[in-house]
Design a protein around this motif. Structure first.
Motif, short mmCIF file in Angstrom:
data_model
loop_
_atom_site.label_atom_id
_atom_site.label_comp_id
_atom_site.label_asym_id
_atom_site.label_seq_id
_atom_site.Cartn_x
_atom_site.Cartn_y
_atom_site.Cartn_z
N PHE A 196 3.46 -0.74 -14.38
CA PHE A 196 2.92 0.35 -13.60
C PHE A 196 1.01 0.09 -13.06
CE2 PHE A 196 5.63 2.78 -16.50
CZ PHE A 196 7.12 2.58 -16.31
N SER A 197 0.62 -0.69 -13.22
CA SER A 197 -0.16 -0.95 -12.02
C SER A 197 -0.10 -1.85 -10.85
CB SER A 197 -1.43 -2.45 -13.08
OG SER A 197 -1.00 -3.06 -13.51
N PRO A 198 -0.19 -1.36 -9.50
CA PRO A 198 -0.09 -2.11 -8.27
C PRO A 198 -0.28 -3.21 -8.38
CG PRO A 198 -2.24 -0.39 -8.09
CD PRO A 198 -1.99 -0.37 -9.77
N MET A 199 0.95 -4.07 -7.68
CA MET A 199 1.06 -5.25 -7.54
C MET A 199 0.00 -6.34 -6.86
SD MET A 199 5.09 -5.81 -6.91
CE MET A 199 5.18 -7.82 -6.36
N ARG A 200 -0.38 -7.11 -6.74
CA ARG A 200 -0.58 -8.03 -6.36
C ARG A 200 -0.18 -9.12 -5.44
NH1 ARG A 200 -5.96 -9.46 -8.91
NH2 ARG A 200 -6.57 -8.37 -10.95
N VAL A 201 -0.95 -9.33 -4.68
CA VAL A 201 -0.36 -9.95 -3.52
C VAL A 201 0.10 -11.51 -4.26
CG1 VAL A 201 -0.92 -11.78 -1.13
CG2 VAL A 201 -1.57 -9.16 -1.17
N LEU A 211 3.23 10.44 -9.91
CA LEU A 211 5.04 8.87 -9.34
C LEU A 211 4.79 9.94 -8.32
CD1 LEU A 211 6.06 6.92 -10.16
CD2 LEU A 211 7.91 8.56 -10.66
N ALA A 212 4.87 10.55 -7.82
CA ALA A 212 4.71 11.07 -5.57
C ALA A 212 3.84 10.33 -4.99
CB ALA A 212 5.12 12.23 -5.60
N THR A 213 2.82 10.37 -5.86
CA THR A 213 1.52 9.63 -5.11
C THR A 213 0.89 8.14 -5.80
OG1 THR A 213 -0.18 10.88 -6.79
CG2 THR A 213 0.74 11.91 -4.34
N HIS A 214 1.97 8.01 -6.11
CA HIS A 214 1.79 6.58 -7.31
C HIS A 214 2.20 5.51 -6.47
CE1 HIS A 214 -0.27 3.74 -9.97
NE2 HIS A 214 1.36 2.85 -10.66
N PHE A 215 1.64 3.62 -6.30
CA PHE A 215 2.22 3.04 -5.10
C PHE A 215 4.04 2.36 -5.75
CE2 PHE A 215 -2.22 2.19 -5.62
CZ PHE A 215 -3.03 2.10 -4.57
N SER A 267 0.47 -0.60 0.40
CA SER A 267 0.29 0.04 0.05
C SER A 267 1.53 1.34 -0.45
CB SER A 267 -0.97 0.11 0.93
OG SER A 267 -1.52 -0.80 1.50
N LEU A 268 1.97 1.34 -0.15
CA LEU A 268 3.05 2.17 0.32
C LEU A 268 2.85 2.96 -0.42
CD1 LEU A 268 6.16 0.36 2.22
CD2 LEU A 268 4.70 2.33 2.28
N ARG A 269 2.63 4.30 -1.31
CA ARG A 269 2.92 5.44 -1.94
C ARG A 269 5.03 6.37 -1.88
NH1 ARG A 269 -1.80 3.83 -1.75
NH2 ARG A 269 -3.29 5.31 -3.11
N HIS A 270 4.77 6.84 -3.12
CA HIS A 270 6.54 7.38 -3.21
C HIS A 270 6.79 8.67 -2.09
CE1 HIS A 270 8.55 4.52 -6.32
NE2 HIS A 270 7.12 5.05 -7.10
N VAL A 280 13.90 3.77 -7.84
CA VAL A 280 13.46 4.98 -8.11
C VAL A 280 13.50 5.22 -10.02
CG1 VAL A 280 13.10 7.42 -8.13
CG2 VAL A 280 12.33 5.63 -5.95
N TRP A 281 15.23 4.88 -9.97
CA TRP A 281 16.26 5.69 -11.04
C TRP A 281 15.59 4.47 -12.46
CZ3 TRP A 281 18.05 10.53 -12.18
CH2 TRP A 281 17.89 11.08 -11.82
N GLN A 282 15.79 3.35 -12.15
CA GLN A 282 15.04 1.97 -12.51
C GLN A 282 13.92 2.34 -13.13
OE1 GLN A 282 16.52 -0.70 -13.34
NE2 GLN A 282 18.44 -1.30 -11.88
N LEU A 283 12.61 3.34 -12.21
CA LEU A 283 10.97 3.05 -12.60
C LEU A 283 11.36 4.40 -14.01
CD1 LEU A 283 8.78 3.21 -9.74
CD2 LEU A 283 9.34 2.20 -11.30
N VAL A 284 12.09 5.66 -14.12
CA VAL A 284 12.35 6.48 -14.37
C VAL A 284 12.89 6.53 -15.62
CG1 VAL A 284 13.37 9.32 -14.70
CG2 VAL A 284 12.94 8.67 -12.83
#
Length: 402
Positions: free
Chosen positions: A307-312, A292-296, A226-229, A277-281
């Motif tokens: 870039f959609s949220p991961m599933r368990v 991106l700052a408020t994204h998962f 549930s964490l955001r950046h 984060v560098w890899q995402l960029v």
């Protein structure tokens, strides 16, 4: 054979689960009870756990030809045997029986069935099957109720207890991983190369970061997913920390079980997050994602919508891969073991119990002591090498900060 079925909605509502029969349609009594759980605020993953037990029960009913509300009391005993061995009632076996479920998994599945019948008896007056599973004989104080969730619904039944008693196995110690085993898990995701890069690509770095967060913060898996950046507070010259925020909006149903809290972390985790984060960029996440700052933080990078949220389920798929590649690890380890390991390491390092309580997000210190009190009493555990070194980088602990 009954089975658990995921239910997805097109309007963005979180997925949930139900139980379907051989005709692929939802089983009415189970669906009504599961709706009751959802209306009461149960998370999709709690509903799925209940579905597992109900599906096994309706499989036994289907196999024996009994109606859900008219069966002999002995059938529940046969159901428990089916959970233990996988042998359906009346099935012939050649050779010794196998173990289908451990006792720790058997109890909650049986409890789901008993809770369903308690609900139907209290809410709909379905007393015949209830009477086949519960009795008022004997002192109710000698028995532990299965599920307190239904207390107060309908007429009081304080004197009733299950005819078949389910005993939770005594566990003197929570399962933990040694520091070497934790490192094996992390390295099984990604390792730093001699050139300064990371193996496994962005997905490998993401997986290493996820397990490192679980190991170094003691978070539950749902809290980490549930964490955001903007929950990561790093690079300001002060001690880095992660803010765990009470959220219920993950599209795949994971939730933060306790209130918000701040967890301090070490420089290594800060550097690993920065690399991620560098890899995402580099993959243009900052362009693709509106904010991106408020994204998962933990998102799909290989399969599924990027870039959609991961599933368990994606996390447990990686766990299975690590188990297969590293058979020296405990065969039944799960992401939650990292939370147990974190708490154990802190207590062995001399961190006060109230600090561990706040870091784990427990409601009170008694919960921490009930779960991990054995640590301070077990001198043999102190012989495990490097426990203090393992937590030396966790800043903000010696002065009482969580």
């Amino acid at each position: 054979m009954a089975r658990v079925q995921r239910v997805s909605f097109s309007d963005g509502e979180s997925d949930t689960y139900t139980v379907v029969g051989a005709d692929h349609l939802p089983i009415g009594p189970a669906a009504a009870y599961l709706r009751f759980l959802r209306d009461g605020g149960a998370s999709p993953h709690t509903v799925r756990a209940y579905c597992a037990g109900l599906a096994e029960w309706f499989t036994v009913l289907e196999h024996t030809g009994h109606a859900w509300d008219d069966f002999p009391t002995t059938l529940f005993g046969q159901f428990l045997r089916y959970l233990r061995t996988g042998d359906l009632p009346g099935a012939a076996r050649i050779g010794a029986p196998t173990q289908k479920l451990a006792a720790s998994s058997l109890q909650p599945r049986a409890a789901a069935v008993l809770s369903m019948y308690r609900y139907h008896a209290d809410a709909h007056g379905t007393d015949v099957p209830y009477g086949r599973l519960f009795t008022s004989r004997g002192s109710w104080r000698r028995y532990r109720r299965y599920v307190g969730f239904l207390d107060g619904v309908g007429p009081a039944r304080r004197g009733d207890h299950p005819i078949y008693r389910m005993r939770t196995p005594n566990r003197s110690a929570t399962p933990v991983l040694t520091p070497a085993q934790v490192n094996t898990i992390l390295d099984g995701c990604s390792t730093q190369t001699d050139e300064g890069g990371w193996s496994g690509g962005p997905a490998g770095v993401r997986n290493r970061l996820l397990f490192a967060v679980l190991a170094e913060t003691g978070m539950r898996l749902g809290e980490a997913l549930s964490l955001r950046h903007h929950d990561f507070h790093i690079g300001a010259g002060a001690t880095p920390f992660i803010e765990i925020v009470d959220r219920q909006d993950h599209p795949h149903g994971v939730r933060v079980k306790t209130g918000s809290r701040r967890v301090y972390v070490g420089d290594d985790l800060e550097a690993l997050y920065s690399e991620y984060v560098w890899q995402l960029v580099a993959m243009a996440a900052d362009v693709t994602v509106p904010d991106l700052a408020t994204h998962f933080v933990f998102v799909n990078l290989v399969r599924g919508p990027r870039f959609s949220p991961m599933r368990v389920e994606t996390v447990y798929e990686k766990v299975r891969g690590i188990k297969g590649a590293h058979p020296q690890l405990p065969v039944d380890w799960s992401p939650h073991w990292l939370r147990h390991t974190h708490a154990t390491a802190l207590l062995l390092a001399g961190v006060p119990e109230h600090v561990v309580m706040r870091r784990l997000g427990h409601a009170d210190v008694q919960t921490t002591l009930s779960t991990y009190g054995w640590v301070t009493q077990d001198a043999e555990m102190r012989s495990l090498a490097h426990w203090k070194n393992y937590v030396a980088g966790w800043k903000g602990l010696a002065d009482g900060r969580p």
